[in-house]
Design an enzyme around this catalytic site. Structure first.
Site, PDB file in Angstrom:
ATOM      1  N   ASP A   1       0.837  -1.202   0.000  1.00  0.00           N
ATOM      2  CA  ASP A   1       0.000   0.000   0.000  1.00  0.00           C
ATOM      3  C   ASP A   1       0.872   1.252   0.000  1.00  0.00           C
ATOM      4  OD1 ASP A   1      -2.287   1.518   0.059  1.00  0.00           O
ATOM      5  OD2 ASP A   1      -2.720   1.170   2.178  1.00  0.00           O
TER       6      ASP A   1
ATOM      7  N   HIS B   1       3.382   3.426  -8.882  1.00  0.00           N
ATOM      8  CA  HIS B   1       3.202   2.003  -9.203  1.00  0.00           C
ATOM      9  C   HIS B   1       4.468   1.427  -9.830  1.00  0.00           C
ATOM     10  CE1 HIS B   1      -0.861   2.214  -7.918  1.00  0.00           C
ATOM     11  NE2 HIS B   1      -1.322   2.887  -8.955  1.00  0.00           N
TER      12      HIS B   1
ATOM     13  N   LEU C   1      11.421 -20.553  -3.719  1.00  0.00           N
ATOM     14  CA  LEU C   1      10.332 -19.706  -3.218  1.00  0.00           C
ATOM     15  C   LEU C   1       9.059 -19.882  -4.055  1.00  0.00           C
ATOM     16  CD1 LEU C   1       9.473 -17.177  -1.400  1.00  0.00           C
ATOM     17  CD2 LEU C   1      10.066 -15.810  -3.412  1.00  0.00           C
TER      18      LEU C   1
HETATM   19  C1  FPP Z   1      -1.485   0.298  -3.469  1.00  0.00           C
HETATM   20  O1  FPP Z   1      -1.063   1.600  -3.619  1.00  0.00           O
HETATM   21  C2  FPP Z   1      -0.992  -0.576  -4.507  1.00  0.00           C
HETATM   22  C3  FPP Z   1      -1.784  -1.184  -5.449  1.00  0.00           C
HETATM   23  C4  FPP Z   1      -3.209  -0.939  -5.602  1.00  0.00           C
HETATM   24  C5  FPP Z   1      -1.280  -2.149  -6.382  1.00  0.00           C
HETATM   25  C6  FPP Z   1       0.034  -2.753  -6.082  1.00  0.00           C
HETATM   26  C7  FPP Z   1       0.754  -2.763  -7.325  1.00  0.00           C
HETATM   27  C8  FPP Z   1       2.077  -2.703  -7.472  1.00  0.00           C
HETATM   28  C9  FPP Z   1       3.040  -2.745  -6.373  1.00  0.00           C
HETATM   29  C10 FPP Z   1       2.611  -2.564  -8.821  1.00  0.00           C
HETATM   30  C11 FPP Z   1       2.214  -3.724  -9.673  1.00  0.00           C
HETATM   31  C12 FPP Z   1       3.239  -4.763  -9.636  1.00  0.00           C
HETATM   32  C13 FPP Z   1       3.070  -5.972 -10.146  1.00  0.00           C
HETATM   33  C14 FPP Z   1       4.216  -6.875 -10.286  1.00  0.00           C
HETATM   34  C15 FPP Z   1       1.750  -6.431 -10.555  1.00  0.00           C
HETATM   35  P1  FPP Z   1      -2.179   2.706  -3.759  1.00  0.00           P
HETATM   36  O2  FPP Z   1      -2.252   3.085  -5.187  1.00  0.00           O
HETATM   37  O3  FPP Z   1      -3.449   2.240  -3.160  1.00  0.00           O
HETATM   38  O4  FPP Z   1      -1.545   3.846  -2.895  1.00  0.00           O
HETATM   39  P2  FPP Z   1      -2.322   4.994  -2.129  1.00  0.00           P
HETATM   40  O5  FPP Z   1      -3.139   4.329  -1.057  1.00  0.00           O
HETATM   41  O6  FPP Z   1      -1.210   5.820  -1.578  1.00  0.00           O
HETATM   42  O7  FPP Z   1      -3.154   5.738  -3.144  1.00  0.00           O
END
Ligand code: FPP
Length: 260
Positions: free
Chosen positions: A29, A46, A140
């Site tokens: 997150d 991201h 893993l």
């Molecule tokens: C949360 O940050 C993250 C996500 C919704 C997606 C997680 C995705 C990645 C780490 C990148 C994708 C990687 C792969 C390998 C698929 P948020 O956008 O909710 O952050 P915020 O709460 O600060 O807005």
């Protein structure tokens, strides 16, 4: 969940010998806030998040963790702007294309949990191919929760149970926690011992609702793109200091501690 199911009062499970969790699951997150703090678009967050994924996988391999599950796209993430959803999908595609050969060479087994329905055919094929290619690997196990929701998974398992009953393959009396677990997305994997969430939010957000029944939770301050091996090690140290009782009591528990 098979042998990973931990039942209350099972002292042999409570008497943990290893302090390294078998299965770590991470709610990644804070990509958006990481980007905002730098005056960058969310996509940059991201993208940086993908680098953190690569670091986390390497760290998990080095630390001797058996299973690492990463929450990459939740069933609820569809409510984000279409452009962001498309971007997250393109990141997954790119991640798999660019990294699968190397992960395979490192003996990593890739698994995907979540609903395949509703995903583009090319993504489904790609995910299937990655799983098939790496299926026999013994290092893993790297699980991506993609288009995943814990409630959706539980509902799907309930539907499978109902279908089995209707088809005469199962008696309602045979439905117990094990029968239920066997119908989840990845019944062969152990339950997570530790769930880590970054960016200091303290919610489960529909992640592994069934499997996390006895998991320890560690909330770390860093936004996901800042997650490093050091962050990982600190979370593991916090886990190692916890007492896991699985609803039972610790060995040597006397009447006084039992009545507490
Ligand atoms: C949360 O940050 C993250 C996500 C919704 C997606 C997680 C995705 C990645 C780490 C990148 C994708 C990687 C792969 C390998 C698929 P948020 O956008 O909710 O952050 P915020 O709460 O600060 O807005």
């Amino acid at each position: 969940m098979g042998d990973g199911m931990n039942k209350g009062g099972n002292t042999s499970t409570a008497r943990e010998t290893s302090r390294i969790p078998r299965h770590v699951a991470i709610i990644m997150d804070g990509n958006g806030r990481w980007a905002k703090a730098r005056g960058l678009p969310r996509s940059a967050g991201h993208r940086a998040g993908v680098e953190a994924v690569r670091r986390a996988v390497r760290a998990a391999e080095g630390l001797g963790i058996e299973v690492l599950t990463l929450y990459a796209f939740s069933a609820e993430n569809w409510s984000r702007p279409r452009k962001e959803v498309a971007f997250l999908f393109s990141l997954l595609r790119r991640f798999m294309h660019r990294n699968v050969a190397e992960l395979h060479a490192r003996n990593v087994r890739i698994r995907i949990i979540g609903e395949r329905e509703g995903l583009d055919k090319d993504i489904v094929r790609l995910l299937d191919d990655c799983e098939t290619l790496t299926a026999a690997n013994t290092g893993l196990t790297l699980v991506f929760a993609f288009n995943y929701g814990g409630r959706q998974e539980i509902v799907a398992a309930a539907r499978r149970l109902a279908e089995d009953v209707r088809a005469g393959r199962l008696n309602p009396e045979e439905i117990d926690a094990d029968a239920f677990s066997r119908r989840l997305y990845a019944p062969d994997l152990p339950d997570p011992d530790l769930v880590i969430r970054t960016s200091n939010e303290q919610r489960l957000s529909n992640f592994l609702l069934w499997q996390a029944a006895y998991a320890e939770f560690v909330f770390v301050e860093e936004y996901w793109p800042d997650f490093t091996e050091e962050t990982f090690k600190k979370a593991l140290a916090e886990y190692a200091a916890r007492e896991r009782r699985f609803g039972g009591i610790l060995d040597g528990g006397d009447a006084a501690s039992a009545s507490r």
